[in-house]
Design a protein around this motif. Sequence first.
Motif, mmCIF file in Angstrom:
data_model
loop_
_atom_site.group_PDB
_atom_site.id
_atom_site.type_symbol
_atom_site.label_atom_id
_atom_site.label_comp_id
_atom_site.label_asym_id
_atom_site.label_seq_id
_atom_site.Cartn_x
_atom_site.Cartn_y
_atom_site.Cartn_z
ATOM 1 N N MET A 62 -7.525 0.151 0.179
ATOM 2 C CA MET A 62 -8.102 0.857 -0.642
ATOM 3 C C MET A 62 -8.246 -0.501 -1.729
ATOM 4 S SD MET A 62 -10.462 3.384 -1.712
ATOM 5 C CE MET A 62 -9.964 4.347 -0.559
ATOM 6 N N ARG A 63 -9.823 -0.842 -1.804
ATOM 7 C CA ARG A 63 -10.213 -1.387 -3.539
ATOM 8 C C ARG A 63 -11.257 -1.160 -4.012
ATOM 9 N NH1 ARG A 63 -11.351 -7.419 -0.445
ATOM 10 N NH2 ARG A 63 -11.602 -8.018 -2.632
ATOM 11 N N TYR A 64 -11.477 -1.166 -5.220
ATOM 12 C CA TYR A 64 -11.955 -0.417 -6.479
ATOM 13 C C TYR A 64 -13.397 -1.035 -7.019
ATOM 14 C CZ TYR A 64 -7.784 2.630 -5.654
ATOM 15 O OH TYR A 64 -7.114 3.429 -4.937
ATOM 16 N N PHE A 65 -13.962 -0.261 -7.221
ATOM 17 C CA PHE A 65 -15.595 -0.926 -7.609
ATOM 18 C C PHE A 65 -15.997 0.013 -9.603
ATOM 19 C CE2 PHE A 65 -19.999 -0.669 -8.286
ATOM 20 C CZ PHE A 65 -20.351 -1.438 -8.015
ATOM 21 N N GLU A 80 -15.208 -5.462 -9.698
ATOM 22 C CA GLU A 80 -14.585 -5.115 -8.432
ATOM 23 C C GLU A 80 -13.505 -4.862 -9.394
ATOM 24 O OE1 GLU A 80 -10.792 -6.087 -5.180
ATOM 25 O OE2 GLU A 80 -12.586 -7.899 -5.910
ATOM 26 N N VAL A 81 -12.478 -3.893 -9.538
ATOM 27 C CA VAL A 81 -11.734 -3.075 -10.338
ATOM 28 C C VAL A 81 -9.688 -3.453 -9.574
ATOM 29 C CG1 VAL A 81 -10.130 -1.071 -11.470
ATOM 30 C CG2 VAL A 81 -12.865 -1.369 -11.208
ATOM 31 N N LEU A 82 -8.845 -4.210 -10.126
ATOM 32 C CA LEU A 82 -8.179 -4.626 -9.598
ATOM 33 C C LEU A 82 -6.639 -3.368 -10.631
ATOM 34 C CD1 LEU A 82 -7.944 -8.748 -9.931
ATOM 35 C CD2 LEU A 82 -8.308 -6.661 -8.123
ATOM 36 N N PRO A 83 -6.317 -2.920 -9.576
ATOM 37 C CA PRO A 83 -4.898 -1.765 -10.518
ATOM 38 C C PRO A 83 -4.538 -2.672 -10.680
ATOM 39 C CG PRO A 83 -6.054 -0.881 -8.393
ATOM 40 C CD PRO A 83 -6.533 -1.933 -8.616
ATOM 41 N N ALA A 129 -13.219 3.822 -11.438
ATOM 42 C CA ALA A 129 -13.260 3.317 -10.741
ATOM 43 C C ALA A 129 -13.830 4.433 -9.655
ATOM 44 C CB ALA A 129 -12.476 2.576 -10.579
ATOM 45 N N VAL A 130 -14.755 3.531 -8.732
ATOM 46 C CA VAL A 130 -14.784 4.615 -7.100
ATOM 47 C C VAL A 130 -14.109 3.078 -6.367
ATOM 48 C CG1 VAL A 130 -16.204 4.850 -5.924
ATOM 49 C CG2 VAL A 130 -16.483 5.295 -8.264
ATOM 50 N N GLY A 131 -13.769 4.158 -4.927
ATOM 51 C CA GLY A 131 -12.565 3.487 -4.321
ATOM 52 C C GLY A 131 -13.280 3.274 -2.874
ATOM 53 N N LEU A 132 -13.452 1.820 -2.302
ATOM 54 C CA LEU A 132 -14.279 1.678 -1.292
ATOM 55 C C LEU A 132 -13.240 0.722 -0.121
ATOM 56 C CD1 LEU A 132 -16.952 -0.321 -3.130
ATOM 57 C CD2 LEU A 132 -17.214 2.433 -2.338
ATOM 58 N N PHE A 183 -19.427 -5.396 -0.639
ATOM 59 C CA PHE A 183 -19.984 -5.817 -1.769
ATOM 60 C C PHE A 183 -18.159 -6.620 -1.861
ATOM 61 C CE2 PHE A 183 -17.374 -5.554 -5.624
ATOM 62 C CZ PHE A 183 -18.888 -5.703 -6.778
ATOM 63 N N PHE A 184 -17.306 -6.244 -1.437
ATOM 64 C CA PHE A 184 -16.111 -7.336 -0.403
ATOM 65 C C PHE A 184 -16.249 -8.253 0.200
ATOM 66 C CE2 PHE A 184 -14.353 -2.960 -2.119
ATOM 67 C CZ PHE A 184 -14.236 -3.148 -3.044
#
Length: 65
Positions: A1-4, A11-14, A22-25, A31-32
């Motif tokens: 899972m990556r985040y936006f 992009e959001v990096l945990p 943040a929205v999980g994608l 987008f990635f």
Amino acid sequence: MRYFNPETMTEVLPGMHDMIGAVGLPDDYWFFTQTEMPEGKMLAVNEHGEPILVEVSFSEGELAG
């Protein structure tokens, strides 16, 4: 899972970024996987906070430049 982040449209990096909002994608979300914006498109956010591409539209005054 990556985040936006729909507010900053990045992009959001945990562990490095604030995860609030943040929205999980999925990892394979377009987008990635794209490296550049297609001609005539710009990044926007839909009602779910997900990144989408929309047509660029110019007003008549912008074209006159």
